[in-house]
Motif scaffolding. Structure first.
Motif, PDB file in Angstrom:
ATOM      1  N   PRO A   1      -0.092   0.885   7.690  1.00  0.00           N
ATOM      2  CA  PRO A   1       1.043   0.305   8.417  1.00  0.00           C
ATOM      3  C   PRO A   1       1.364  -1.101   7.913  1.00  0.00           C
ATOM      4  O   PRO A   1       0.484  -1.954   7.832  1.00  0.00           O
ATOM      5  CB  PRO A   1       0.566   0.293   9.872  1.00  0.00           C
ATOM      6  N   MET A   2       2.626  -1.330   7.581  1.00  0.00           N
ATOM      7  CA  MET A   2       3.058  -2.611   7.043  1.00  0.00           C
ATOM      8  C   MET A   2       3.832  -3.406   8.090  1.00  0.00           C
ATOM      9  O   MET A   2       4.326  -2.848   9.077  1.00  0.00           O
ATOM     10  CB  MET A   2       3.929  -2.378   5.802  1.00  0.00           C
ATOM     11  N   PRO A   3       3.957  -4.729   7.904  1.00  0.00           N
ATOM     12  CA  PRO A   3       4.650  -5.575   8.893  1.00  0.00           C
ATOM     13  C   PRO A   3       6.090  -5.146   9.173  1.00  0.00           C
ATOM     14  O   PRO A   3       6.588  -5.365  10.277  1.00  0.00           O
ATOM     15  CB  PRO A   3       4.615  -6.966   8.235  1.00  0.00           C
ATOM     16  N   ASP A   4       6.763  -4.537   8.178  1.00  0.00           N
ATOM     17  CA  ASP A   4       8.151  -4.134   8.390  1.00  0.00           C
ATOM     18  C   ASP A   4       8.282  -2.805   9.123  1.00  0.00           C
ATOM     19  O   ASP A   4       9.380  -2.280   9.291  1.00  0.00           O
ATOM     20  CB  ASP A   4       8.897  -4.056   7.050  1.00  0.00           C
ATOM     21  N   GLY A   5       7.123  -2.244   9.535  1.00  0.00           N
ATOM     22  CA  GLY A   5       7.139  -0.978  10.251  1.00  0.00           C
ATOM     23  C   GLY A   5       6.992   0.236   9.362  1.00  0.00           C
ATOM     24  O   GLY A   5       6.832   1.350   9.861  1.00  0.00           O
ATOM     25  N   GLY A   6       7.024   0.031   8.056  1.00  0.00           N
ATOM     26  CA  GLY A   6       6.857   1.138   7.127  1.00  0.00           C
ATOM     27  C   GLY A   6       5.403   1.428   6.825  1.00  0.00           C
ATOM     28  O   GLY A   6       4.492   0.826   7.406  1.00  0.00           O
ATOM     29  N   ARG A   7       5.185   2.355   5.922  1.00  0.00           N
ATOM     30  CA  ARG A   7       3.836   2.743   5.501  1.00  0.00           C
ATOM     31  C   ARG A   7       3.743   2.619   3.987  1.00  0.00           C
ATOM     32  O   ARG A   7       4.703   2.909   3.272  1.00  0.00           O
ATOM     33  CB  ARG A   7       3.540   4.185   5.909  1.00  0.00           C
ATOM     34  N   ALA A   8       2.566   2.190   3.510  1.00  0.00           N
ATOM     35  CA  ALA A   8       2.375   2.014   2.079  1.00  0.00           C
ATOM     36  C   ALA A   8       1.040   2.616   1.662  1.00  0.00           C
ATOM     37  O   ALA A   8       0.064   2.597   2.423  1.00  0.00           O
ATOM     38  CB  ALA A   8       2.424   0.533   1.707  1.00  0.00           C
ATOM     39  N   ASP A   9       1.008   3.139   0.449  1.00  0.00           N
ATOM     40  CA  ASP A   9      -0.230   3.661  -0.124  1.00  0.00           C
ATOM     41  C   ASP A   9      -0.985   2.504  -0.768  1.00  0.00           C
ATOM     42  O   ASP A   9      -0.584   1.985  -1.813  1.00  0.00           O
ATOM     43  CB  ASP A   9       0.088   4.731  -1.163  1.00  0.00           C
ATOM     44  N   ARG A  10      -2.081   2.085  -0.126  1.00  0.00           N
ATOM     45  CA  ARG A  10      -2.884   0.970  -0.630  1.00  0.00           C
ATOM     46  C   ARG A  10      -4.240   1.446  -1.141  1.00  0.00           C
ATOM     47  O   ARG A  10      -5.180   0.664  -1.263  1.00  0.00           O
ATOM     48  CB  ARG A  10      -3.053  -0.086   0.465  1.00  0.00           C
ATOM     49  N   SER A  11      -4.329   2.732  -1.424  1.00  0.00           N
ATOM     50  CA  SER A  11      -5.607   3.287  -1.884  1.00  0.00           C
ATOM     51  C   SER A  11      -6.085   2.638  -3.172  1.00  0.00           C
ATOM     52  O   SER A  11      -7.290   2.421  -3.358  1.00  0.00           O
ATOM     53  CB  SER A  11      -5.482   4.800  -2.071  1.00  0.00           C
ATOM     54  N   ALA A  12      -5.160   2.308  -4.076  1.00  0.00           N
ATOM     55  CA  ALA A  12      -5.554   1.687  -5.350  1.00  0.00           C
ATOM     56  C   ALA A  12      -6.217   0.336  -5.110  1.00  0.00           C
ATOM     57  O   ALA A  12      -7.145  -0.046  -5.845  1.00  0.00           O
ATOM     58  CB  ALA A  12      -4.338   1.540  -6.257  1.00  0.00           C
ATOM     59  N   GLU A  13      -5.771  -0.385  -4.073  1.00  0.00           N
ATOM     60  CA  GLU A  13      -6.386  -1.675  -3.748  1.00  0.00           C
ATOM     61  C   GLU A  13      -7.815  -1.493  -3.263  1.00  0.00           C
ATOM     62  O   GLU A  13      -8.705  -2.294  -3.581  1.00  0.00           O
ATOM     63  CB  GLU A  13      -5.564  -2.386  -2.677  1.00  0.00           C
ATOM     64  N   VAL A  14      -8.041  -0.447  -2.474  1.00  0.00           N
ATOM     65  CA  VAL A  14      -9.402  -0.170  -1.985  1.00  0.00           C
ATOM     66  C   VAL A  14     -10.321   0.146  -3.160  1.00  0.00           C
ATOM     67  O   VAL A  14     -11.442  -0.377  -3.256  1.00  0.00           O
ATOM     68  CB  VAL A  14      -9.391   1.005  -0.987  1.00  0.00           C
ATOM     69  N   ILE A  15      -9.841   0.978  -4.068  1.00  0.00           N
ATOM     70  CA  ILE A  15     -10.650   1.364  -5.229  1.00  0.00           C
ATOM     71  C   ILE A  15     -10.917   0.153  -6.118  1.00  0.00           C
ATOM     72  O   ILE A  15     -12.042  -0.044  -6.609  1.00  0.00           O
ATOM     73  CB  ILE A  15      -9.931   2.486  -6.012  1.00  0.00           C
ATOM     74  N   GLU A  16      -9.911  -0.683  -6.308  1.00  0.00           N
ATOM     75  CA  GLU A  16     -10.087  -1.899  -7.101  1.00  0.00           C
ATOM     76  C   GLU A  16     -11.121  -2.816  -6.457  1.00  0.00           C
ATOM     77  O   GLU A  16     -11.942  -3.443  -7.134  1.00  0.00           O
ATOM     78  CB  GLU A  16      -8.746  -2.627  -7.244  1.00  0.00           C
ATOM     79  N   GLY A  17     -11.069  -2.921  -5.111  1.00  0.00           N
ATOM     80  CA  GLY A  17     -12.051  -3.737  -4.405  1.00  0.00           C
ATOM     81  C   GLY A  17     -13.460  -3.214  -4.590  1.00  0.00           C
ATOM     82  O   GLY A  17     -14.409  -3.983  -4.770  1.00  0.00           O
ATOM     83  N   TYR A  18     -13.594  -1.910  -4.547  1.00  0.00           N
ATOM     84  CA  TYR A  18     -14.912  -1.289  -4.782  1.00  0.00           C
ATOM     85  C   TYR A  18     -15.413  -1.634  -6.183  1.00  0.00           C
ATOM     86  O   TYR A  18     -16.569  -2.056  -6.359  1.00  0.00           O
ATOM     87  CB  TYR A  18     -14.801   0.223  -4.596  1.00  0.00           C
ATOM     88  N   ARG A  19     -14.562  -1.479  -7.167  1.00  0.00           N
ATOM     89  CA  ARG A  19     -14.968  -1.741  -8.552  1.00  0.00           C
ATOM     90  C   ARG A  19     -15.308  -3.208  -8.778  1.00  0.00           C
ATOM     91  O   ARG A  19     -16.184  -3.540  -9.580  1.00  0.00           O
ATOM     92  CB  ARG A  19     -13.863  -1.286  -9.501  1.00  0.00           C
ATOM     93  N   SER A  20     -14.615  -4.088  -8.068  1.00  0.00           N
ATOM     94  CA  SER A  20     -14.867  -5.524  -8.246  1.00  0.00           C
ATOM     95  C   SER A  20     -16.273  -5.926  -7.823  1.00  0.00           C
ATOM     96  O   SER A  20     -16.780  -6.970  -8.245  1.00  0.00           O
ATOM     97  CB  SER A  20     -13.840  -6.335  -7.447  1.00  0.00           C
ATOM     98  N   LEU A  21     -16.901  -5.107  -6.997  1.00  0.00           N
ATOM     99  CA  LEU A  21     -18.261  -5.401  -6.527  1.00  0.00           C
ATOM    100  C   LEU A  21     -19.324  -4.902  -7.497  1.00  0.00           C
ATOM    101  O   LEU A  21     -20.519  -5.146  -7.284  1.00  0.00           O
ATOM    102  CB  LEU A  21     -18.476  -4.771  -5.143  1.00  0.00           C
ATOM    103  N   GLY A  22     -18.917  -4.172  -8.517  1.00  0.00           N
ATOM    104  CA  GLY A  22     -19.874  -3.690  -9.509  1.00  0.00           C
ATOM    105  C   GLY A  22     -20.864  -2.684  -8.955  1.00  0.00           C
ATOM    106  O   GLY A  22     -22.039  -2.686  -9.327  1.00  0.00           O
ATOM    107  N   LEU A  23     -20.379  -1.811  -8.100  1.00  0.00           N
ATOM    108  CA  LEU A  23     -21.261  -0.857  -7.429  1.00  0.00           C
ATOM    109  C   LEU A  23     -21.430   0.417  -8.251  1.00  0.00           C
ATOM    110  O   LEU A  23     -20.522   0.854  -8.955  1.00  0.00           O
ATOM    111  CB  LEU A  23     -20.688  -0.507  -6.054  1.00  0.00           C
ATOM    112  N   ASP A  24     -22.626   1.010  -8.117  1.00  0.00           N
ATOM    113  CA  ASP A  24     -22.920   2.273  -8.794  1.00  0.00           C
ATOM    114  C   ASP A  24     -22.694   3.478  -7.895  1.00  0.00           C
ATOM    115  O   ASP A  24     -22.540   4.601  -8.393  1.00  0.00           O
ATOM    116  CB  ASP A  24     -24.370   2.277  -9.285  1.00  0.00           C
TER     117      ASP A  24
END
Length: 358
Positions: free
Chosen positions: A85-108
């Motif tokens: 849910p976005m501030p303008d009332g719409g919906r956005a696919d933020r899955s790539a951000e979650v995956i990028e965050g996971y990768r940034s932690l260097g997790l196995d």
């Protein structure tokens, strides 16, 4: 096997036993010489920059965490990253951000502790991002498929039983019918188990249709038999006899809640009895874990680390036939563990004279 860096998170509604699971996974991983990283607020934490995470160690997670309610990592049960849910009332696919965050932690690898909805989302993220995921079931509703028990369920049942234990004497003191509304979004396990153990006269669950007149007749029969009180337990997702869900709006979301008051009002009209309604709500989530949940959570946390060590991913830890096992995550998606209307517990309840209103 070389040193690994493992992430762990809790997603969905909180419940008792989560900290015990985090503790067990951390202790077992660190004994292997691995590093454990706690991800705060699940997918929401992975959307932040930098990703919101903390290094976990056995010294930080001492034995007091077996007793501690809630989750030290925090959790979210809103904000699906695929339709955020976005501030303008719409919906956005933020899955790539979650995956990028996971990768940034260097997790196995990642250990995700969640219910059926959370695990389905985490699996979709894992499939999209190439994340090695192991799931751990937790939900007070105990509705995750392919496991007999989920973390948090035993404690929620205990809280409901204790409520019945306290309602009975005050009901007897004032000639009342006590209605206890418990959680149970899709399944009636809490209501059924607590109702049997707490001596309820009526148990209403979403798996069994009921008629209001049958419930009222049970109350009349109890009173005609010389007892001046009656106890009724109802799962929050039980609908009215007309099939309508009783819900309320909370923070812009529709939640179950109110069937207890509906039943209390109608029973007062039909029987003339004085009724009182108690809604346990989140009291069932925030309790100190009972021994069964502490044990189950510890077993699940250690088993999840074992699966990572064995390279067995896209699996969920489960409890079947008094053993810890693992099952394919794909097989729990879009499935639910519900009460069997012909099962042994429903049969036992009927043998005890408990009415399901059918």
């Amino acid at each position: 096997m070389g040193k690994k860096r493992i992430g762990i998170l809790t997603s969905g509604g909180d419940c008792a036993g989560l900290n015990a699971c985090i503790r067990a996974a951390t202790h077992h991983a660190c004994q292997r010489g691995w590093e454990m990283v706690g991800i705060r607020y699940a997918t929401a934490g992975l959307m932040r920059r930098p990703a919101d995470a903390v290094t976990l160690t056995p010294d930080l997670l001492d034995s007091s965490f077996l007793r501690r309610a809630g989750t030290v990592l925090g959790s979210v049960n809103t904000g699906d990253p695929f339709a955020f849910p976005m501030p303008d009332g719409g919906r956005a696919d933020r899955s790539a951000e979650v995956i990028e965050g996971y990768r940034s932690l260097g997790l196995d690898a990642l250990i995700g502790i969640g219910g059926d909805g959370s695990l389905a989302i985490l699996r979709r993220l894992a499939q999209q991002g190439g994340i090695d995921l192991v799931g751990v079931p937790k939900t007070i509703d105990n509705d995750v498929a392919l496991t007999e028990n989920a973390i948090g369920y035993a404690t929620a049942v205990q809280v409901a039983i204790e409520a019945l234990d306290r309602l009975q004497p005050t009901a007897a003191s004032h000639d009342r019918v006590m209605v206890l509304e418990v959680m149970g979004r899709d399944a009636g396990h809490i209501a059924l188990n607590a109702g049997i153990s707490g001596g309820a006269d009526v148990i209403l669950i979403p798996e069994i249709d009921y008629r209001l007149e049958q419930v009222a007749q049970k109350v009349r029969d109890v009173r005609a038999g010389g007892r001046n009180f009656a106890l009724l337990v109802v799962a929050e997702s039980v609908r009215t006899p007309e099939g309508e869900a009783v819900t309320r709006s909370l923070s812009g979301q529709t939640r179950y809640g109110g069937i207890g008051q509906y039943l209390g009002d109608r029973l007062a009209e039909l029987t003339g009895a004085e009724t009182r309604v108690t809604v346990l709500g989140h009291v069932q989530r925030g309790a100190e874990a009972v021994p069964q949940d502490r044990l189950l959570a510890s077993v699940y946390g250690a088993k999840a680390v074992d699966l990572i060590a064995e390279g067995r991913f896209d699996r969920m830890v489960a409890w079947q036939n008094r053993q810890v096992v693992d099952v394919p995550l794909a097989e729990i998606v879009d499935r639910s563990h519900r009460v069997d209307p012909a099962g042994p517990l429903v049969r036992t309840a009927r043998q005890l004279g408990i009415s399901f209103g059918d």
